[in-house]
Design an enzyme around this catalytic site. Structure first.
Site, PDB file in Angstrom:
ATOM      1  N   THR A 265       2.857 -12.204   3.136  1.00 20.20           N
ATOM      2  CA  THR A 265       1.822 -13.066   1.972  1.00 20.20           C
ATOM      3  C   THR A 265       2.822 -13.970   2.018  1.00 20.20           C
ATOM      4  OG1 THR A 265       0.870 -12.444   0.292  1.00 20.20           O
ATOM      5  CG2 THR A 265       2.787 -11.766   0.053  1.00 20.20           C
TER       6      THR A 265
ATOM      7  N   GLN B 102       1.774  -6.181  -3.103  1.00 22.00           N
ATOM      8  CA  GLN B 102       2.346  -5.847  -1.677  1.00 22.00           C
ATOM      9  C   GLN B 102       4.124  -5.097  -1.658  1.00 22.00           C
ATOM     10  OE1 GLN B 102       1.357  -9.195  -2.697  1.00 22.00           O
ATOM     11  NE2 GLN B 102       0.086  -8.249  -2.777  1.00 22.00           N
TER      12      GLN B 102
ATOM     13  N   GLY C 156       1.629   3.106  -2.110  1.00 18.22           N
ATOM     14  CA  GLY C 156       1.349   4.098  -3.003  1.00 18.22           C
ATOM     15  C   GLY C 156       1.854   3.607  -5.142  1.00 18.22           C
ATOM     16  N   LYS C 157       1.840   3.187  -5.038  1.00 20.09           N
ATOM     17  CA  LYS C 157       2.857   1.597  -6.615  1.00 20.09           C
ATOM     18  C   LYS C 157       1.507   2.554  -7.057  1.00 20.09           C
ATOM     19  CE  LYS C 157       3.099  -2.712  -4.346  1.00 20.09           C
ATOM     20  NZ  LYS C 157       2.819  -2.058  -3.281  1.00 20.09           N
TER      21      LYS C 157
ATOM     22  N   THR D 135      -9.959  -5.568   0.827  1.00 17.21           N
ATOM     23  CA  THR D 135     -10.699  -5.362   1.819  1.00 17.21           C
ATOM     24  C   THR D 135     -11.338  -4.174   2.920  1.00 17.21           C
ATOM     25  OG1 THR D 135      -8.818  -5.631   3.706  1.00 17.21           O
ATOM     26  CG2 THR D 135      -9.392  -7.417   2.798  1.00 17.21           C
TER      27      THR D 135
ATOM     28  N   ASN E  25      -4.597 -10.466  -4.086  1.00 19.90           N
ATOM     29  CA  ASN E  25      -5.224  -9.477  -3.146  1.00 19.90           C
ATOM     30  C   ASN E  25      -4.312  -8.303  -2.842  1.00 19.90           C
ATOM     31  OD1 ASN E  25      -2.846 -11.082  -3.363  1.00 19.90           O
ATOM     32  ND2 ASN E  25      -1.735 -10.835  -1.578  1.00 19.90           N
ATOM     33  N   ALA E  26      -3.486  -7.965  -3.875  1.00 19.26           N
ATOM     34  CA  ALA E  26      -3.380  -6.596  -3.992  1.00 19.26           C
ATOM     35  C   ALA E  26      -4.429  -5.318  -4.868  1.00 19.26           C
ATOM     36  CB  ALA E  26      -2.005  -6.358  -5.528  1.00 19.26           C
ATOM     37  N   GLY E  27      -4.487  -4.241  -3.869  1.00 14.96           N
ATOM     38  CA  GLY E  27      -5.190  -3.502  -4.443  1.00 14.96           C
ATOM     39  C   GLY E  27      -4.994  -1.613  -4.954  1.00 14.96           C
ATOM     40  N   HIS E  28      -4.846  -1.536  -6.519  1.00 12.34           N
ATOM     41  CA  HIS E  28      -4.502  -0.493  -6.939  1.00 12.34           C
ATOM     42  C   HIS E  28      -5.510  -0.143  -7.163  1.00 12.34           C
ATOM     43  CE1 HIS E  28      -0.620  -3.039  -8.464  1.00 12.34           C
ATOM     44  NE2 HIS E  28      -0.372  -2.960  -7.757  1.00 12.34           N
ATOM     45  N   THR E  29      -5.436   1.305  -6.722  1.00 10.45           N
ATOM     46  CA  THR E  29      -6.710   2.568  -6.832  1.00 10.45           C
ATOM     47  C   THR E  29      -5.330   3.447  -7.451  1.00 10.45           C
ATOM     48  OG1 THR E  29      -7.349   1.989  -4.294  1.00 10.45           O
ATOM     49  CG2 THR E  29      -7.728   4.055  -5.669  1.00 10.45           C
TER      50      THR E  29
ATOM     51  N   ARG F 232      -6.245   0.077   7.812  1.00 11.35           N
ATOM     52  CA  ARG F 232      -4.277   0.231   7.899  1.00 11.35           C
ATOM     53  C   ARG F 232      -4.147   1.168   9.137  1.00 11.35           C
ATOM     54  NH1 ARG F 232      -3.831   2.679   2.375  1.00 11.35           N
ATOM     55  NH2 ARG F 232      -4.497   1.039   0.587  1.00 11.35           N
TER      56      ARG F 232
ATOM     57  N   ARG G 147     -10.748  -2.528   5.033  1.00 11.17           N
ATOM     58  CA  ARG G 147     -10.511  -2.393   6.540  1.00 11.17           C
ATOM     59  C   ARG G 147      -9.417  -1.322   6.854  1.00 11.17           C
ATOM     60  NH1 ARG G 147      -6.053  -8.526   6.953  1.00 11.17           N
ATOM     61  NH2 ARG G 147      -5.545  -7.607   5.041  1.00 11.17           N
TER      62      ARG G 147
ATOM     63  N   ASP H  31       0.509  -0.998  -0.083  1.00 10.38           N
ATOM     64  CA  ASP H  31       0.335  -0.459   0.082  1.00 10.38           C
ATOM     65  C   ASP H  31       1.131   1.136   0.315  1.00 10.38           C
ATOM     66  OD1 ASP H  31      -1.986  -1.805   0.664  1.00 10.38           O
ATOM     67  OD2 ASP H  31      -1.907  -1.329   2.998  1.00 10.38           O
TER      68      ASP H  31
HETATM   69  P1  IMP Z   1      -2.346 -12.573   1.922  1.00 10.72           P
HETATM   70  O1  IMP Z   1      -1.876 -11.835   1.212  1.00 10.72           O
HETATM   71  O2  IMP Z   1      -4.077 -12.571   1.421  1.00 10.72           O
HETATM   72  O3  IMP Z   1      -2.238 -14.166   2.338  1.00 10.72           O
HETATM   73  O4  IMP Z   1      -2.406 -11.921   3.774  1.00 10.72           O
HETATM   74  C1  IMP Z   1      -1.325 -11.745   4.164  1.00 10.72           C
HETATM   75  C2  IMP Z   1      -0.408 -10.861   4.968  1.00 10.72           C
HETATM   76  O5  IMP Z   1      -0.411 -10.093   3.935  1.00 10.72           O
HETATM   77  C3  IMP Z   1      -2.168 -10.331   5.849  1.00 10.72           C
HETATM   78  O6  IMP Z   1      -1.754  -9.167   6.905  1.00 10.72           O
HETATM   79  C4  IMP Z   1      -2.614  -8.951   4.650  1.00 10.72           C
HETATM   80  O7  IMP Z   1      -2.913  -7.756   5.212  1.00 10.72           O
HETATM   81  C5  IMP Z   1      -0.863  -8.593   4.255  1.00 10.72           C
HETATM   82  N1  IMP Z   1      -1.407  -8.146   2.679  1.00 10.72           N
HETATM   83  C6  IMP Z   1      -1.322  -8.829   1.557  1.00 10.72           C
HETATM   84  N2  IMP Z   1      -1.882  -8.110   0.283  1.00 10.72           N
HETATM   85  C7  IMP Z   1      -1.651  -6.759   0.705  1.00 10.72           C
HETATM   86  C8  IMP Z   1      -1.879  -5.907   0.105  1.00 10.72           C
HETATM   87  O8  IMP Z   1      -2.391  -5.743  -1.410  1.00 10.72           O
HETATM   88  N3  IMP Z   1      -1.382  -4.328   1.017  1.00 10.72           N
HETATM   89  C9  IMP Z   1      -1.255  -4.536   2.268  1.00 10.72           C
HETATM   90  N4  IMP Z   1      -0.972  -5.559   2.388  1.00 10.72           N
HETATM   91  C10 IMP Z   1      -1.495  -6.709   2.171  1.00 10.72           C
END
Ligand code: IMP
Length: 424
Positions: A236, A221, A15-16, A298, A38-42, A302, A300, A13
């Site tokens: 991760t 990540q 700011g990539k 998610t 799991n990544a989220g790029h805004t 930060r 959530r 997160d």
């Molecule tokens: P997972 O990658 O979903 O298995 O999560 C493992 C850990 O990496 C957790 O603490 C997640 O919150 C964190 N995580 C996974 N992807 C991201 C991301 O894109 N940004 C920030 N934290 C991440």
């Protein structure tokens, strides 16, 4: 020729998305090499917002070919949906998208167990996107690759091997067991979209580099979430560091011309795990609100804290950083002083190194830097930045040994100071 890797230098997160988007404006190819949904790029352009989880940030640039390498794990329903969203926005992504046939597939039963584990006592606080189970199955050699799904007999065989193990697990957990027919029927409509886009990412990237094109490898990540070099076990399940680009795509390290690390001017972390410079209470709340620090995947909140320079120095080493991009400098505006973690104290001894294996025993040492005001966002050159910001950046450079090439001072593409072009 330019082939640069862009990685997160913290816990993700950083700011990539914005920085890769900015760099990609001159790129011929943008390649994702690890991680999954799991990544989220805004991405924010001209007041429009687009959040991608699997597609590289290059989707915003009609001239850029977008590639997903073998190291990525793909949730087919999310990828198909992102492709449809981009098409609806007129981004014309389909003809310029190539997906490695070696990328592994995440099935709903893998995501379900990931979410269930989050409720358990040993929770990592994952994104619940099935990342850990998919990479575990890949390493256990029972995973299904996208390329397997376009060959009828092979599809049934590979999905059969995976489902066999998962049916056993389901029975033990007392939940409905997956079936081969069910899994194949679930994935079929998504493969209609994805199947025609499959190919060999390693060859495509090699050809582009040989042809003298500009290629950007986009990390997901961050360094401290790397499976080997992060704050294990709160990490991760993939190689998020620069070396992961080589293994994740199938490109040799000698082809890489630079590695850019992205760091916020402060620190954040989502999920569980140690975070030595974390700010609990009002100061942390302020950073979260001003910096809009809520997960793109998610939602959530930060966790927020001060910039950790030993950690950044660590990231510079394990990634071989050749440049830094410092983001969200504007978020700190208005603070009279900005504490910077410049060292750690471990067993009574001060060290500049990040004590990654002993963080629970280490105590951060802070240096208070004078703050700056909101005028920081108006700067478009290094000289126009307030002197206190330049001092802050100089401290970062001196203590990491890496030059700050890009400074981001707002969410929009133009709220950026580019001191040196990195895609060269
Ligand atoms: P997972 O990658 O979903 O298995 O999560 C493992 C850990 O990496 C957790 O603490 C997640 O919150 C964190 N995580 C996974 N992807 C991201 C991301 O894109 N940004 C920030 N934290 C991440």
């Amino acid at each position: 020729m330019a082939a640069i890797i862009v990685v997160g230098a913290q816990w993700g997160d950083e700011g990539k998305g914005k920085v890769v988007d900015l760099i990609s404006a001159q790129a011929d190819m943008v390649v994702r090499f690890a991680g999954g949904a799991n990544a989220g790029h805004t991405l924010k352009v001209g007041g429009q917002k687009l959040v991608t989880h699997l597609l590289p940030s290059g989707v915003m640039h009609p001239g850029a070919r977008c590639v997903l390498g073998a190291g990525v794990v793909v949730a087919p329903e999310i990828l198909a949906d992102e492709i449809a969203t981009c098409e609806a926005r007129g981004l014309g992504v389909t003809p310029r998208l190539l997906i490695s046939r070696r990328a592994h597939v995440t099935f709903p039963f893998q995501s379900a167990i990931d979410r269930a584990a989050n409720a358990g006592p040993r929770s990592i606080g994952t994104t619940g996107r099935g990342i850990g189970p998919t990479y575990s199955d890949k390493a256990a050699r029972i995973g299904v690759r996208l390329g397997d799904l376009v060959h009828g007999a092979r599809a049934a065989d590979r999905v059969g091997a995976l489902v066999e193990v998962w049916a056993e697990r389901a029975r033990a957990a007392g939940v409905t067991a997956p079936t081969v027919e069910g899994a194949l029927a679930w994935v079929a409509p998504y493969m209609e979209v994805i199947g025609p886009l499959l190919g060999d990412a390693s060859i495509a990237v090699d050809e582009a580099i040989r042809a003298g094109k500009k290629v950007v490898f986009e990390g997901a990540q961050g360094t401290l979430l790397d499976l080997d070099h992060g704050t294990y076990p709160f990490v991760t399940s993939s190689s998020t560091v620069s070396g992961g680009a080589c293994t994740g795509v199938g490109v040799g390290p000698t082809r890489i011309t630079g590695v850019v690390g992205i760091t916020k001017a402060y620190c954040t972390r989502v999920g569980h795990g140690i975070f030595p410079t974390e700010l609990l209470g009002e100061a942390g709340d302020r950073l979260r609100e001003v910096g809009e620090e809520y997960g793109a995947t998610t939602g959530r909140p930060r966790r927020c804290g001060w910039l950790d320079l030993p950690a950044l120095r660590y990231a510079a080493r394990v990634n071989g950083l050749t440049a830094l991009a410092v983001t969200k400098v504007d978020v700190l505006a208005g603070l009279p002083e900005v504490p910077l973690c410049v060292a750690y104290r471990l067993d009574g001894v001060e060290t500049n190194e990040f004590p990654v294996d002993d963080l629970d025993r280490a105590e951060p040492v802070f240096l208070n830097m004078p703050g700056w005001d909101a005028s920081v966002s108006e700067a478009r050159t290094m000289d126009a930045l307030p002197e206190t910001v330049r001092n802050y950046l100089r401290e970062i450079e001196q203590r990491t040994g890496v030059e700050v090439a890009i400074v981001s001072i707002g969410a929009d593409r133009d709220a950026t100071v580019v001191r040196r072009e990195v895609l060269v």
